[in-house]
Design a protein around this motif. Structure first.
Motif, PDB file in Angstrom:
ATOM      1  N   UNK A 166       0.834  -1.197   0.000  1.00 25.74           N
ATOM      2  CA  UNK A 166       0.000   0.000   0.000  1.00 25.74           C
ATOM      3  C   UNK A 166       0.873   1.253   0.000  1.00 25.74           C
ATOM      4  N   UNK A 167       0.247   2.409  -0.166  1.00 24.26           N
ATOM      5  CA  UNK A 167       0.989   3.667  -0.120  1.00 24.26           C
ATOM      6  C   UNK A 167       1.556   3.901   1.268  1.00 24.26           C
ATOM      7  N   UNK A 168       0.842   3.425   2.297  1.00 26.53           N
ATOM      8  CA  UNK A 168       1.284   3.640   3.677  1.00 26.53           C
ATOM      9  C   UNK A 168       2.433   2.716   4.057  1.00 26.53           C
ATOM     10  N   UNK A 169       2.343   1.431   3.672  1.00 24.16           N
ATOM     11  CA  UNK A 169       3.343   0.451   4.078  1.00 24.16           C
ATOM     12  C   UNK A 169       3.061  -0.873   3.385  1.00 24.16           C
ATOM     13  N   UNK A 170       4.006  -1.792   3.494  1.00 21.74           N
ATOM     14  CA  UNK A 170       3.790  -3.160   3.044  1.00 21.74           C
ATOM     15  C   UNK A 170       3.284  -3.947   4.244  1.00 21.74           C
ATOM     16  N   UNK A 171       2.085  -4.525   4.121  1.00 22.45           N
ATOM     17  CA  UNK A 171       1.421  -5.148   5.253  1.00 22.45           C
ATOM     18  C   UNK A 171       1.108  -6.608   4.981  1.00 22.45           C
ATOM     19  N   UNK A 172       1.096  -7.394   6.039  1.00 21.53           N
ATOM     20  CA  UNK A 172       0.541  -8.741   5.977  1.00 21.53           C
ATOM     21  C   UNK A 172      -0.901  -8.621   6.441  1.00 21.53           C
ATOM     22  N   UNK A 173      -1.849  -9.027   5.577  1.00 17.32           N
ATOM     23  CA  UNK A 173      -3.261  -8.877   5.911  1.00 17.32           C
ATOM     24  C   UNK A 173      -3.971 -10.217   5.807  1.00 17.32           C
ATOM     25  N   UNK A 174      -5.078 -10.324   6.529  1.00 17.06           N
ATOM     26  CA  UNK A 174      -5.909 -11.523   6.503  1.00 17.06           C
ATOM     27  C   UNK A 174      -7.273 -11.155   5.920  1.00 17.06           C
ATOM     28  N   UNK A 175      -7.773 -11.979   5.006  1.00 17.72           N
ATOM     29  CA  UNK A 175      -9.087 -11.736   4.417  1.00 17.72           C
ATOM     30  C   UNK A 175     -10.163 -12.047   5.452  1.00 17.72           C
ATOM     31  N   UNK A 176     -11.005 -11.066   5.748  1.00 16.76           N
ATOM     32  CA  UNK A 176     -12.083 -11.258   6.723  1.00 16.76           C
ATOM     33  C   UNK A 176     -13.454 -11.358   6.061  1.00 16.76           C
ATOM     34  N   UNK A 177     -13.572 -10.848   4.835  1.00 17.26           N
ATOM     35  CA  UNK A 177     -14.841 -10.940   4.115  1.00 17.26           C
ATOM     36  C   UNK A 177     -14.582 -10.721   2.631  1.00 17.26           C
ATOM     37  N   UNK A 178     -15.373 -11.389   1.793  1.00 11.87           N
ATOM     38  CA  UNK A 178     -15.261 -11.246   0.341  1.00 11.87           C
ATOM     39  C   UNK A 178     -16.596 -10.742  -0.190  1.00 11.87           C
ATOM     40  N   UNK A 179     -16.547  -9.599  -0.880  1.00  8.89           N
ATOM     41  CA  UNK A 179     -17.775  -8.978  -1.387  1.00  8.89           C
ATOM     42  C   UNK A 179     -17.837  -9.091  -2.911  1.00  8.89           C
ATOM     43  N   UNK A 180     -18.957  -9.590  -3.406  1.00  6.92           N
ATOM     44  CA  UNK A 180     -19.213  -9.683  -4.840  1.00  6.92           C
ATOM     45  C   UNK A 180     -20.147  -8.550  -5.253  1.00  6.92           C
ATOM     46  N   UNK A 181     -20.574  -8.551  -6.499  1.00  5.14           N
ATOM     47  CA  UNK A 181     -21.546  -7.559  -6.947  1.00  5.14           C
ATOM     48  C   UNK A 181     -22.849  -7.689  -6.161  1.00  5.14           C
ATOM     49  N   UNK A 182     -23.590  -6.609  -6.118  1.00  7.16           N
ATOM     50  CA  UNK A 182     -24.872  -6.555  -5.404  1.00  7.16           C
ATOM     51  C   UNK A 182     -24.693  -6.791  -3.904  1.00  7.16           C
TER      52      UNK A 182
END
Length: 215
Positions: free
Chosen positions: A88-104
């Protein structure tokens, strides 16, 4: 979130004509030169370049959140609970997916890159852990503090910790809802261990020298 550019999965005409094995790319291009890492056979083949999807990513860090983006192969499947490195612009982060959003505004547990509109994530390389400290005598009240620790720091029930000016023995650990691989959400047996990135709340007993005084 994808293989390195120097390695690809391909069938090997020498040792594995029916199943893919890992190949090292010696010379990229339309007809790439590759070498099978299983048998060492070198051959030429066409490597199909996979189209990537540009996804919106929402990152939650402590009590704040910000937007970023990530490129993933369109046919790569992502799932809630998976972790990846996000630049990211702020930093390089290790992130965990907490939710996946599709269309609608549909939310799912897993989906392919081409289907996903937004990934909701939580930074897990450095985290804040809520700690409740109970006195070792009833002459003090319990207190709550917030600890800033590396996400991979292990808290173990029965072990003593010194951090953020607190000295305590871990007595219980509640895990976060997005943590995977656990058979229960509370741990309170000596030896139970949970990394900080999975901790929802930590409980401890005051072990400081001045925790109790008759005066």
């Amino acid at each position: 979130m994808s293989n390195t550019a120097s390695q690809v999965a391909l069938v090997c005409p020498s040792c594995s004509p029916d199943e893919e094995t890992v190949h090292e790319v010696l010379k990229p291009g339309g007809q790439a030169t590759v070498r099978c890492t299983a048998c060492g056979h070198t051959h030429k083949t066409r490597i199909e370049e996979e189209t990537e999807a540009d996804l919106d990513v929402i990152v939650s860090q402590d009590d704040e959140s910000f937007s970023a983006s990530a490129e993933v192969p369109e046919h790569e499947e992502l799932a809630v609970g998976e972790e990846f490195v996000l630049d990211t612009e702020e930093a390089i982060l290790l992130v965990r997916i907490t939710s996946i959003e599709l269309d609608e505004d549909r939310r799912v547990e897993s989906a392919y890159g081409e289907e996903i509109r937004t990934l909701w994530t939580r930074a897990v390389d450095n985290v804040s852990v809520n700690l409740t400290v109970h006195p070792n005598e009833n002459r003090e009240e319990s207190r709550s503090v917030k600890l800033g620790v590396p996400g991979d720091h292990e808290f173990t029930v029965g072990e003593r910790e010194e951090m953020a000016g607190e000295e305590f023995v871990v007595t219980g650990i509640h895990v976060k809802r997005d943590a995977t691989g656990y058979d229960r959400d509370k741990f309170d047996f000596d030896g139970d261990s949970v990394p900080a990135k999975d901790v929802k709340r930590l409980y401890g007993e005051d072990d400081s020298p001045t925790a109790w005084s008759a005066w």
